[in-house]
Design a protein around this motif. Structure first.
Motif, PDB file in Angstrom:
ATOM      1  N   SER A 209      -5.059  -4.702  -8.612  1.00  0.00           N
ATOM      2  CA  SER A 209      -5.522  -4.189  -7.315  1.00  0.00           C
ATOM      3  C   SER A 209      -5.117  -2.735  -7.087  1.00  0.00           C
ATOM      4  O   SER A 209      -4.568  -2.395  -6.035  1.00  0.00           O
ATOM      5  N   LEU A 210      -5.373  -1.895  -8.066  1.00  0.00           N
ATOM      6  CA  LEU A 210      -5.135  -0.465  -7.918  1.00  0.00           C
ATOM      7  C   LEU A 210      -6.463   0.257  -7.802  1.00  0.00           C
ATOM      8  O   LEU A 210      -7.480  -0.187  -8.328  1.00  0.00           O
ATOM      9  N   TYR A 211      -6.444   1.402  -7.117  1.00  0.00           N
ATOM     10  CA  TYR A 211      -7.659   2.159  -6.867  1.00  0.00           C
ATOM     11  C   TYR A 211      -7.901   3.126  -8.021  1.00  0.00           C
ATOM     12  O   TYR A 211      -7.051   3.976  -8.303  1.00  0.00           O
TER      13      TYR A 211
ATOM     14  N   LEU B 199      11.639   1.618  -9.065  1.00  0.00           N
ATOM     15  CA  LEU B 199      10.808   0.770  -9.906  1.00  0.00           C
ATOM     16  C   LEU B 199      10.459   1.445 -11.234  1.00  0.00           C
ATOM     17  O   LEU B 199       9.513   1.065 -11.901  1.00  0.00           O
ATOM     18  N   ARG B 200      11.225   2.460 -11.578  1.00  0.00           N
ATOM     19  CA  ARG B 200      11.122   3.119 -12.876  1.00  0.00           C
ATOM     20  C   ARG B 200       9.707   3.645 -13.142  1.00  0.00           C
ATOM     21  O   ARG B 200       9.104   3.390 -14.174  1.00  0.00           O
ATOM     22  N   LEU B 201       9.185   4.413 -12.166  1.00  0.00           N
ATOM     23  CA  LEU B 201       7.852   5.003 -12.290  1.00  0.00           C
ATOM     24  C   LEU B 201       7.905   6.527 -12.387  1.00  0.00           C
ATOM     25  O   LEU B 201       6.855   7.176 -12.338  1.00  0.00           O
TER      26      LEU B 201
ATOM     27  N   LEU C 222      -2.257   3.693 -17.386  1.00  0.00           N
ATOM     28  CA  LEU C 222      -1.004   2.950 -17.284  1.00  0.00           C
ATOM     29  C   LEU C 222      -1.077   1.655 -18.074  1.00  0.00           C
ATOM     30  O   LEU C 222      -2.156   1.096 -18.281  1.00  0.00           O
ATOM     31  N   SER C 223       0.070   1.156 -18.478  1.00  0.00           N
ATOM     32  CA  SER C 223       0.143  -0.158 -19.108  1.00  0.00           C
ATOM     33  C   SER C 223       0.091  -1.230 -18.027  1.00  0.00           C
ATOM     34  O   SER C 223       0.187  -0.944 -16.826  1.00  0.00           O
TER      35      SER C 223
ATOM     36  N   GLN D  99       1.486  -3.099 -12.527  1.00  0.00           N
ATOM     37  CA  GLN D  99       2.034  -4.087 -11.601  1.00  0.00           C
ATOM     38  C   GLN D  99       3.164  -3.496 -10.765  1.00  0.00           C
ATOM     39  O   GLN D  99       3.271  -3.772  -9.567  1.00  0.00           O
ATOM     40  N   ARG D 100       3.985  -2.642 -11.354  1.00  0.00           N
ATOM     41  CA  ARG D 100       5.056  -2.011 -10.591  1.00  0.00           C
ATOM     42  C   ARG D 100       4.498  -1.037  -9.566  1.00  0.00           C
ATOM     43  O   ARG D 100       5.032  -0.913  -8.460  1.00  0.00           O
ATOM     44  N   VAL D 101       3.395  -0.345  -9.912  1.00  0.00           N
ATOM     45  CA  VAL D 101       2.752   0.546  -8.940  1.00  0.00           C
ATOM     46  C   VAL D 101       2.223  -0.267  -7.764  1.00  0.00           C
ATOM     47  O   VAL D 101       2.356   0.133  -6.601  1.00  0.00           O
ATOM     48  N   GLY D 102       1.619  -1.438  -8.058  1.00  0.00           N
ATOM     49  CA  GLY D 102       1.122  -2.286  -6.980  1.00  0.00           C
ATOM     50  C   GLY D 102       2.234  -2.733  -6.052  1.00  0.00           C
ATOM     51  O   GLY D 102       2.075  -2.737  -4.822  1.00  0.00           O
TER      52      GLY D 102
END
Length: 620
Positions: free
Chosen positions: A351-353, A380-382, A393-394, A399-402
């Motif tokens: 669910s990323l844009y 979150l290590r981004l 992105l992997s 998922q961490r971005v979400g």
């Protein structure tokens, strides 16, 4: 496929035929234009006609874009009869010959109609008439293309935007339009080109001032081909320029606002456990669930189609107040709009844009601040990924971005829809640990839906098992796993060694004529029961000792045959046939000294045997 194989493919030759058919006339025209001494650039009215066509087509495109794109969005999201009828009406101008389109318009805006008299006859034989004609015949191209593009936009993207505080208009402009941008741009290109080249409807509705197609026809009918070279060349040049402009890649918002040097941790929150009493119908599916507990972390376990995602959408408010009361802590949120509930919703998938960079994702939520975004970026290590788009992105990074995007909105509760289902096993385990750490650090109440029993137990204090929109069992994770309420629940929990038996005495079971001692039970003799023991609590050895069944000390000893062995890399799964129709699964981490087909000794710990009354079998 190599180049040589591509050239030999019949598909290539078939495609080549249409390319030749389309390209040869254009090439012939270019040759004639270059070699002809007369081209018609000197004929009066050429450039005014070109300007009329360009300006009117551009105005028409603006009108169709402003009105047609919202209509396309509504049609893409509507499934009723009204939407079907409107969609058919929108496409009718495509089927009408252009001359008939002009005649239809005369009945609406002609000089003797109500609208014609109202505007003093200025709606025909004017540039207004040209725009009206162009808009009528060209609008379906944009609406149809945009509708198809909007239909492909993931509903989860719009749902997440709503939970992040964005209104309907904001979701349309900031999510739907950019995500469907390629389709909208294609529709705009077709609409402008169709309007620019329109002749039939324009000649009926507005012969003067002359557009470029009308001017060209007049030159052809009055003077022949020579003077049509110039307007045709101009039309080709304009078409080429417009097509090239449509292919220009618009710049993405890849720049990020500089993160502050000092990140600011989120303010401490008071946990607000989620409670609900839902009764909601989705077509033929009926969701009816009640949960009244102050458990901070609720896990919802169920198979596909059980209503897990629908449950989360109800809790988030995406179905409005209809499903029933929902409480975040002591606050009823049933009548609060989804964008004002302050809920963090991580939809199924990532669910990323696709048009937003990592940094802009973190700043997308209403109320997000650069300081808070910088905190979650680091936490979150981004770090170092701020300028990347989701496609760069992997799976784990996405998922961490979400999660970070949701947490930047400072939610009251966190709703997670199978957040790790699309990830590889090592990444999934890593993110489970990360989410468990976040549960402790943020103090947020969470509701997690999943079909993975291990995931549900790992991230939940209380567990709810559901199927077909109903709650099958709920309680603490330990109580549900140790005492499944039914065979269906046991299977959903992944309970192994699930077998049917009958209580023989107050301390023994009859398993197809084999009696085993299980210690005292309060279940009446003669009752059918289900029993289970975890594979790791079963011991297997080659020391057969005596035959049959015995109770040695505190253990039940059976004799059986090893029917299969599976080496899982970290353990051995053994499958043992014990008596008629009874198979016991054992798991060992030690060295294996038993061969398939060998007789072996099977030891069960009575205290590890779970026992419960079997559900009644309906009689015929």
């Amino acid at each position: 496929m190599t180049a040589s194989r591509t050239l030999k493919s019949p598909l290539t030759w078939l495609g080549g035929l249409i390319v030749v058919y389309l390209g040869y006339p254009l090439a012939a025209f270019v040759v004639r234009f270059v070699t002809s001494p007369q081209r018609g650039f000197h004929v009066p009215g050429l450039f005014p006609a070109l300007w009329v066509s360009i300006s009117c087509a551009t105005i028409s495109l603006a009108i169709v874009t402003v009105l047609g794109v919202p209509l396309a969005f509504v049609l893409a999201r509507s499934k009723g009869r009204v939407a079907a009828v409107v969609g058919m009406v929108v496409q009718i101008p495509l089927a009408l010959p252009p001359l008939m389109s002009g005649i239809v318009l005369v009945y609406i805006v002609g000089p003797y109609t109500f609208l014609g008299r109202l505007f003093g006859g200025r709606l025909t034989d004017s540039m207004i008439g040209i725009v009206i004609a162009m808009t009528f015949v060209s609008s379906p191209f944009l609406i149809v293309a945009a509708r198809a593009a909007f239909a492909s936009v993931d509903q989860g993207l719009l749902d997440v935007a709503a939970t992040l505080g964005h209104s309907d208009a904001s979701r349309f402009l900031r999510v739907a339009v950019p995500t469907a941008g390629h389709g909208i741009r294609a529709g705009m290109l077709l609409t402008w080109l169709r309007a620019f080249g329109e002749y039939g409807a324009v000649v009926i509705l507005a012969y003067n001032p002359a557009s470029l197609p009308i001017y060209t026809y007049n030159q052809f009918s009055g003077r022949g081909l020579p003077t049509t070279l110039a307007p045709t060349a101009l039309a080709l040049a304009v078409a080429v320029v417009v097509v090239l402009l449509s292919r220009v890649k618009l710049p993405t918002s890849s720049t990020r606002t500089a993160a502050p040097s000092t990140a600011k941790a989120p303010s401490p929150v008071t946990p607000q456990p989620v409670r609900f009493a839902l009764d909601h119908r989705l077509g033929s599916f009926h969701l009816e669930m009640v949960h009244d507990s102050n458990a901070r972390h609720l896990g919802v376990l169920g198979p596909s189609g059980s209503g897990k995602s629908a449950l989360l959408r109800c809790l988030a408010g995406l179905y409005g107040p209809g499903p029933g009361p929902v409480w975040y802590g002591d606050q009823s949120v049933q009548d609060i709009l989804v964008e004002r509930r302050g809920v963090g919703y991580v939809a199924q998938g990532f669910s990323l844009y696709p048009h937003l960079t990592v940094w802009r994702h973190l700043m997308f939520a209403k109320g997000a601040t650069p300081e808070l975004a910088a905190y979650w970026l680091e936490h979150l290590r981004l770090e170092g990924l701020e300028r990347r788009l989701p496609s760069e992105l992997s799976g784990g990074e996405r998922q961490r971005v979400g999660l970070a995007q949701v947490l930047c909105g400072s939610p009251k509760v966190l709703l997670l829809d199978e957040p790790f289902s699309a990830l590889d096993v090592p990444v999934r385990f890593e993110l489970r640990r990360e989410l468990r750490r976040l549960q402790r650090e943020t103090n947020l109440a969470t509701v997690l839906v999943t079909h993975d029993p291990e995931e549900a137990a790992f991230l939940s204090d209380e567990l709810m098992v559901i199927a077909n929109g109903r709650v099958l069992q709920s309680g603490t994770s330990r109580s549900v796993f140790s005492r499944p309420a039914s065979v269906e629940v046991a299977k959903l929990l992944g309970v192994e060694n699930l077998n049917l038996a009958r209580v023989a005495t107050s301390s023994s079971l009859d398993i197809d004529g084999t009696l085993i001692d299980i210690g005292l039970t309060d279940i009446a003799p003669g009752t059918s029961v289900l029993w289970s023991i975890r594979p790791e609590r079963v011991l297997v050895s080659t020391d057969l000792g005596g035959g049959g069944v015995s109770n040695e000390g505190a253990r039940v000893v059976l004799r059986g045959t090893l029917s299969d062995v599976a080496d899982t890399g970290t353990a051995y799964d053994l499958f043992l046939s014990v008596g008629d129709g009874l198979e016991i699964h054992a798991r060992t981490w030690g060295s294996l000294d038993v061969d398939v087909g060998s007789r072996c000794r099977v030891e069960l710990d009575p205290e590890a045997i779970f026992l419960w009354v079997a559900p009644a079998t309906p009689s015929n």
